[in-house]
Design a protein around this motif. Structure first.
Motif, PDB file in Angstrom:
ATOM      1  N   ASP A 179       0.853  -1.192   0.000  1.00 42.92           N
ATOM      2  CA  ASP A 179       0.000   0.000   0.000  1.00 42.92           C
ATOM      3  C   ASP A 179       0.884   1.235   0.000  1.00 42.92           C
ATOM      4  O   ASP A 179       0.612   2.239   0.649  1.00 42.92           O
ATOM      5  CB  ASP A 179      -0.907  -0.003   1.232  1.00 42.92           C
ATOM      6  N   GLU A 180       1.961   1.129  -0.761  1.00 42.30           N
ATOM      7  CA  GLU A 180       2.973   2.181  -0.689  1.00 42.30           C
ATOM      8  C   GLU A 180       2.522   3.508  -1.268  1.00 42.30           C
ATOM      9  O   GLU A 180       3.193   4.516  -1.064  1.00 42.30           O
ATOM     10  CB  GLU A 180       4.256   1.729  -1.422  1.00 42.30           C
ATOM     11  N   ASP A 181       1.389   3.524  -1.986  1.00 44.28           N
ATOM     12  CA  ASP A 181       0.985   4.797  -2.573  1.00 44.28           C
ATOM     13  C   ASP A 181       0.417   5.753  -1.534  1.00 44.28           C
ATOM     14  O   ASP A 181       0.227   6.922  -1.832  1.00 44.28           O
ATOM     15  CB  ASP A 181      -0.038   4.563  -3.683  1.00 44.28           C
ATOM     16  N   GLU A 182       0.130   5.295  -0.350  1.00 47.60           N
ATOM     17  CA  GLU A 182      -0.376   6.195   0.678  1.00 47.60           C
ATOM     18  C   GLU A 182       0.543   6.206   1.880  1.00 47.60           C
ATOM     19  O   GLU A 182       0.941   5.170   2.385  1.00 47.60           O
ATOM     20  CB  GLU A 182      -1.780   5.792   1.128  1.00 47.60           C
ATOM     21  N   GLN A 183       0.887   7.390   2.305  1.00 48.09           N
ATOM     22  CA  GLN A 183       1.722   7.569   3.483  1.00 48.09           C
ATOM     23  C   GLN A 183       0.845   8.031   4.641  1.00 48.09           C
ATOM     24  O   GLN A 183      -0.024   8.885   4.467  1.00 48.09           O
ATOM     25  CB  GLN A 183       2.816   8.602   3.219  1.00 48.09           C
TER      26      GLN A 183
END
Lengths: 116, 112
Positions: A101-105
Motif C-alpha cells: 500500500d505504498e501509494d499512501e503515506q
C-alpha cells in the motif's frame, strides 16, 4: 487503523547536543518510512527515505552525517539530529507506508525541536 | 522530477460559503495526487487521493477534488465550509517512487 506516532512531541535541547526522534507505526508494518522537515508557515521538505534493514536515502542537500536515520524494524524508525544548532530548530514529521500500500503515506503528529 | 504549485497562499472565506483551493502540477510521468490538511501543531491528515479511475474524487469532511490531466490540475472544493475547516491545506504529488512533493500550502481561514 494506520496510526503513526512520534516521540517526543516536542523537545528543547542545547546547542551541540544530539536529539533522537522516534517514529512508530502502531498497527501496521511499515516497509518504508519518510522523514520531513517543516519550517514555520512553509511546506514539508522531504529529508530522507528509509527502508527497513537498509541505509536511508537522503535528498540532495541533506547532510547524512548530521541527520542519522535508522530503520531497525518494520515498526520503528529513528532520526537523530547530531550536534544540533539553532538553525536545526524545526518541525520534524515522519510518515510510513505499508507493504503493498505504498501509494499512501500515514503521517505522524510531528516533533517540534528547539535548539537553544 | 515533479513539482506542485498552489496558486493561493491564503483563502479567507465565510462560514457556509463554498471554497476552492487550486493546485497545478508538473510531471513527466504518471502521477498520484493528494490533498492533505494540517491543523496547528499537528501532522498531516489525508483528505483524498487520486490514483486512477474516476477523475472526481470524494474525500473526508465533505471535500472533493477533480483531476484534470489536460490542465494538469487537481483543485479541491467544498460546497459549504465550517469554522472547523480553518487549517493549512497541502496538495502533493508522487510517482512510482512514492516520494511526495508538496505544494507551498494554502491557509484557509473560515469566518463566522
Amino acid at each position: 487503523g494506520a496510526v503513526v506516532s512520534q516521540h517526543p512531541s516536542w523537545v528543547i535541547c542545547k546547542s551541540g547536543t544530539s536529539v533522537k526522534i522516534e517514529c512508530r507505526s502502531l498497527d501496521f508494518q511499515a516497509t518504508t518510512m519518510f522523514w520531513y522537515r517543516q519550517f514555520p508557515k512553509q511546506s514539508l521538505m522531504l529529508m530522507a527515505t528509509s527502508n527497513e534493514g537498509s541505509k536511508a536515502t537522503y535528498e540532495q542537500g541533506v547532510e547524512k552525517d548530521k541527520f542519522l536515520i535508522n530503520h531497525a524494524s518494520l515498526t520503528l524508525s529513528t532520526l537523530t539530529v547530531t550536534s544540533a544548532h539553532p538553525e536545526d530548530s524545526s518541525f520534524y514529521i515522519c510518515s510510513a507506508a505499508a507493504l503493498g500500500d505504498e501509494d499512501e503515506q500515514y503521517f505522524g503528529p510531528g516533533t517540534r525541536l528547539t535548539v537553544t | 522530477a515533479q513539482s506542485v504549485t498552489q496558486l493561493d497562499s491564503q483563502v479567507p472565506v465565510f462560514e457556509e460559503a463554498p471554497v476552492e483551493l487550486r493546485c497545478n502540477y508538473s510531471s513527466s510521468v504518471s502521477v498520484y495526487l493528494f490533498w492533505y490538511v494540517q491543523y496547528p501543531n499537528q501532522g498531516l491528515q489525508l483528505l483524498l487521493k487520486y490514483l486512477s479511475g474516476s477523475t472526481l474524487v470524494k474525500g473526508i469532511n465533505g471535500f472533493e477534488a477533480e483531476f484534470n490531466k489536460s490542465q494538469t490540475s487537481f483543485h479541491l472544493r467544498k460546497p459549504s465550509v465550517h469554522i472547523s475547516d480553518t487549517a493549512e491545506y497541502f496538495c502533493a504529488v508522487s510517482s512510482n517512487d512514492y516520494k511526495l512533493s508538496f505544494g507551498a500550502g494554502t491557509t484557509v481561514t473560515v469566518r463566522a
